[in-house]
Structure formats: C-alpha cells, structure tokens
Design an enzyme around this catalytic site. Structure first.
Site, PDB file in Angstrom:
ATOM      1  N   CYS A 122     -61.907  26.783   3.217  1.00 50.97           N
ATOM      2  CA  CYS A 122     -63.240  26.195   3.067  1.00 50.97           C
ATOM      3  C   CYS A 122     -63.828  25.834   4.443  1.00 50.97           C
ATOM      4  O   CYS A 122     -64.125  26.734   5.225  1.00 50.97           O
ATOM      5  CB  CYS A 122     -63.174  24.994   2.117  1.00 50.97           C
ATOM      6  SG  CYS A 122     -64.781  24.494   1.518  1.00 50.97           S
ATOM      7  N   HIS A 137     -60.343  26.796  -2.775  1.00 50.66           N
ATOM      8  CA  HIS A 137     -59.238  25.871  -2.458  1.00 50.66           C
ATOM      9  C   HIS A 137     -57.950  26.270  -3.181  1.00 50.66           C
ATOM     10  O   HIS A 137     -57.763  25.899  -4.349  1.00 50.66           O
ATOM     11  CB  HIS A 137     -59.631  24.450  -2.863  1.00 50.66           C
ATOM     12  CG  HIS A 137     -60.665  23.857  -1.977  1.00 50.66           C
ATOM     13  ND1 HIS A 137     -60.360  23.119  -0.856  1.00 50.66           N
ATOM     14  CD2 HIS A 137     -62.013  23.931  -2.016  1.00 50.66           C
ATOM     15  CE1 HIS A 137     -61.461  22.744  -0.258  1.00 50.66           C
ATOM     16  NE2 HIS A 137     -62.497  23.212  -0.930  1.00 50.66           N
ATOM     17  N   GLU A 195     -55.142  25.034  -2.873  1.00 49.28           N
ATOM     18  CA  GLU A 195     -54.293  23.855  -3.109  1.00 49.28           C
ATOM     19  C   GLU A 195     -54.651  23.115  -4.389  1.00 49.28           C
ATOM     20  O   GLU A 195     -53.881  22.302  -4.884  1.00 49.28           O
ATOM     21  CB  GLU A 195     -54.363  22.893  -1.913  1.00 49.28           C
ATOM     22  CG  GLU A 195     -55.674  22.111  -1.744  1.00 49.28           C
ATOM     23  CD  GLU A 195     -56.802  22.906  -1.068  1.00 49.28           C
ATOM     24  OE1 GLU A 195     -56.689  24.148  -0.984  1.00 49.28           O
ATOM     25  OE2 GLU A 195     -57.793  22.301  -0.647  1.00 49.28           O
TER      26      GLU A 195
END
Ligand code: XMP
Length: 505
Positions: free
Chosen positions: A78, A164, A166
């Site tokens: 990002c 993302h 994660e």
C-alpha cells in the site's frame, strides 16, 4: 529475518504477526532507523508497510532510496508500494478512495502468487494509487479499478502490492507473505510454540513476594491473564471486579460463581454503579468518556490498594489490538483510546502487568485452551472495557443505560435462540442518540433510534458485518420496539471495518 519498516499503518503489526506465525523472525523499525538496522541485522528481506498519509503529504515519512540498491528483496505494501513508486520515479495520484474487498486477477505466478488460484479476494484501504510504473517494472496482478495492484521489477527483487496481504480478509494473504519469505527471500520457516510455562515463570520472577491486584472483567482476556498470574503466584493475586453497571448482567453472576473455581481464588466485587453514572454525567465526547471511565477504574483500584499492604502491580488483560488502537506506533494515526490503555492516568502509582500485550485475540484463545480454561470462557464474546457506555452515543444516563441493557439482551437472546450467536464475534445494540418519528397506539412518538451491530473478525483489526437472516433481524426489531420504552425504530449496521470501527464510539 525480515525487517518491516513501519510507516504507521494500523496493520503493520499484523504483517509481523503473520510472518511470526509462519515461523519467520521479524523486526519492526522506524523509517529513520532503517539503514542502520539493515547494516546491523542483515535481513533477508525488507517489507515497507502501509501508512495513513499520502506520499505527497507534508510530513509523509520516507526511507532512504539506497535500500533499493542493496540487493535485498523489498516488498512495498500500500503506502510502502506508493513510496517505492515515487522514489523510483513512477507516479502516484489521488485515485478514488477504496476500502474493502475486491477481486485480484493474477497474471504472473512465479514468485508472490506461486501456487495460488488465478482470482481471489483481497482487501484494499487506500486513497492514492500508482498511476505510472517506475522504469523496468511489470504487472503481476490487477483489480477492477487498480491496474498496478501487484508489480515487480524485471530484474531486481523489488515488489509492490496495493492491497493488504496481512489482513485476514485477504484470501491467501499469509500464503503471499510466505511466498515472499521463502521463494523471494529464500528463508526457511521455523514455527514457534506458545511458551506458557515461560510466561508463568517470568511473572513469578517479576512479581517476587509482592501482591498483584487484578482488573478482572470476566472476559476472555482478563480470565486468561488472571489464570496465568494465579498459576504463577497463587494467593498473592487479588482479582477485583468493579461492578460499574456498564457490563452485561450475566457477568456478575459468572464472577461470583464460576471464576473462584477457575482461578482457585475468590474474586472481590466492588459495587460502584452510582459512582460511574455520576462521573459520566454530562460527558458526551467518546474520548472523554473512555478517559473518565479509565480514571475511575484506576481510582477505585488505588483505593483498594490502600487496604492491602504490599500491592505493587495492576494486572490488565490488554491485548495487542487494544494497544495498537490506542497508541499504535510512532507514525500511526490515533483511532481511539481503549480505556485500559490510553485512558490510564500518567501519575498512576501501580505498575502495570500485561502478559497478553503482544498477543492477538486468536492467540489469547489458544493460550486459554492450553491453560485448560472452559470453552465457554475462552470463546465468549469480548465486551469493551467501557462497556455499554461506548454503545450509548451522547450522555449515559440511568434511563438510557437501562434501555441499552434491555435492547442488548434482546439481541443476544434472539441470536442465541436462532443458533447465530456463535457466528458473531460480537453482537450488540447501540443507543444512537438520534430521534425519529413513530406511531405508537395511534399517537405520535418522537423517540430514540436503536442500531444493531454484529460482526465477524479474527483479530479485530478488520471486520465484516454479519449477514444475519431477515427473520432473526425482524424478531430483534419487533421485540426492541415493543419491549424497550421510548424506541422509535431499529436499524442494522451494514458497514465493515475499515472504514467503520466496530464500536460506534
Ligand atoms: P473498534 O471499535 O476499535 O473495536 O473497531 C475493536 C475491538 O475493541 C473493542 N473495544 C474496546 N475494548 N476498551 C476495550 O477494552 C475500549 O475502550 C474499547 N473500544 C473498543 C471492541 O469491542 C472490539 O472488540
């Protein structure tokens, strides 16, 4: 190991968490220290995290572009990717804001996307986008609105992703990070065990012969933290439940009946319902509310401490998500002061003992199971420390609190009856503070709107609203408008996190 450079994203720590779970050693550092730390630690890979600012903002954090010439693999996520693009002479522009899931279509499966399907859902949360690739970069994957959703340098091991990996709602997110660690950085995975005996031994040593007073809410976090401490120091631990009147009513009976058996120690209950209502009188600002509640809890604990001769520590079940939301890292935006972290007074006399500070909810549950706690305790729904107070927008009065307790109970009862309670990570009602018109018994009523919210999440950093069947929602709505006084209508909150936080305040 992999070095994570933190530009202040709410989810930087999740990158660390995912990699640690996979068995990769990580260290999170500030961008200003990055080059020095790279020299010392010699990482096998570098991850540039997301961040709250635009790369063109005045105080936008940057990293020395030398990191791209060190021959160490880099993955920008990002903001980390946008910064990579800017530093390597691509172009970043304000695009449309995008928050939530979108479909990623893969074109190149060699590195990051090895072994993955050609399409899957990823989570995005950004305003800016890269609109021109730096020289020698190629596309690995795109989404409907973001062409450069995943990219790679043609020769060097420099990668960027706009989404993302994660976040738990990115499908195969851990797999992408694993591919980066193993296939790109050539690391071997060494998964770690949760070392509970070590945690217990450390607490025993730290506390010595002193006493620990425990903020005991009956929730999973405090039950797990309390059990660890009880195992470590037995009767030197004094668990206290402050009955603020802001918790669910069932909590008190569990505290009195179930927990003495679990801990091997009785929990002391301090009745303080009127004190809390008095302290909250006239308080409407959410931050002020949390701080008022936090301060009163601490005042009560300090009063209690005077009664015991050798209390030196205050036990709290603070978890990593509480901490990140309240304080975060040096670069992250402040979201809200969870009352058990940001609300604590600066001159507090007690030292904090927080054995779960670096764990996420799902890890806390694993620890609970390993400690042998009953499933009903380990998998119960979390309840925020400030309780109903942050679910009553505006002033908390005795009357509004009573309505909230009743509406919340209806939500819980109806979901339980329909077998949907376990599907929700949390479910509750909200006194919105907004009034609307209703017709009740042929008369006009102008009364409060209640919102209902139910969410699913794994680590609380992101959440989806729960798709409860209409019939259940209808029963909840009918019961609330009929049974709770002065309610004009019921609405269901259909917003995911991000952007909406789980709690309304
Ligand atoms: P948000 O609203 O920040 O909530 O998305 C994430 C999780 O944290 C809980 N929460 C709190 N817990 N003190 C707490 O102990 C607080 O002040 C607080 N505020 C939110 C919330 O219920 C959810 O599980």
């Amino acid at each position: 190991m992999i070095l994570i450079i933190d530009f202040g994203s709410q989810t930087t720590h999740l990158i660390g968490r995912r990699l640690t779970d996979l068995g990769v050693e990580v260290k999170i550092v500030d961008p200003d220290e990055a080059l020095v730390q790279i020299k010392i630690l010699k990482p096998a890979g570098i991850i540039l995290s997301g961040g709250p600012l635009s790369v063109y903002a005045d105080k936008a954090p940057i990293v020395d572009p030398k990191i791209f010439a060190l021959n160490i693999p880099v993955l920008g996520i990002c903001y980390g990717w946008q910064l990579t693009a800017k530093l390597l002479k691509g172009k970043v522009e304000y695009h449309a804001q995008e928050y939530g899931p979108t479909t990623l279509k893969i074109q190149e499966f060699t590195d990051l996307f090895y072994g993955l399907p050609d399409k899957f859902a990823v989570y995005e949360s950004h305003g800016d986008s890269v609109v021109k690739l730096p020289k020698d970069f190629e596309i690995l994957a795109s989404t409907g609105s973001v062409e450069f959703a995943a990219v790679k340098h043609k020769e060097k091991k420099i990668f960027g992703v706009q989404f993302h990996p994660e976040m738990e709602h990115t499908e195969f997110g851990s797999q992408i990070l694993q591919n980066f660690a193993t296939r790109v950085c050539s690391l071997a995975l060494k998964p770690k065990e949760l070392e509970i005996d070590k945690m217990i031994a450390e607490i025993k040593e730290k506390v010595g012969s002193h006493q620990v007073i425990g903020a005991f809410s009956g929730g999973t976090d405090s039950a797990v933290a309390g059990t660890i401490v009880a195992r470590a120091i037995g009767k030197q631990f004094i668990p206290i439940y402050v009955d603020s009147g802001l918790m669910r009513e069932e909590t008190l009976s569990r505290i009195k009946n179930d927990f003495p058996k679990i801990l091997g120690i009785k929990v002391k209950v301090i009745e303080a319902r009127q004190r809390f209502l008095k302290a909250l009188k006239g308080v409407t600002d959410p931050e002020q509310k949390r701080k008022t509640i936090g301060k009163l809890y601490i005042d009560i604990f300090e009063e209690e401490m005077q009664k015991h001769k050798d209390v030196k520590f205050l036990l709290q079940g603070t978890t990593y998500a509480d901490f990140i939301h309240s304080q975060g890292s040096k670069r992250s935006a402040h979201i809200k002061s969870h009352h058990n972290v940001g609300g604590l007074p600066k001159n507090m006399k007690l030292k904090l003992l927080e054995p779960l500070r670096y764990f996420y909810t799902d890890q806390v549950r694993q620890i609970g199971l390993k400690l042998g706690l009953p499933k009903s305790v380990v998998f119960q729904q979390p309840f925020p420390g400030p309780g109903h107070a942050v679910r009553i927008l505006g002033e908390v009065t005795a009357q509004r609190l009573a309505k909230q307790v009743q509406a919340d109970m209806i939500v819980v009862q109806e979901l339980k009856k329909a077998g949907w309670y376990e599907k929700a990570f949390q479910c509750w009602s909200i006194m919105t503070g907004t009034k609307s018109t209703a017709v009740k018994g042929d008369g006009r009523a102008y009364a409060e709107v209640v919102a209902v919210r139910a969410v699913t999440t794994k680590d609380r950093m992101s959440a989806e609203w729960l798709q409860i069947p209409y019939e259940i929602l209808a029963r909840i709505s009918t019961r609330i408008v009929n049974e709770v006084p002065d309610i004009s209508r019921v609405v269901y909150d259909i917003t995911s996190k991000p952007p909406a936080t789980m709690e309304w305040e």
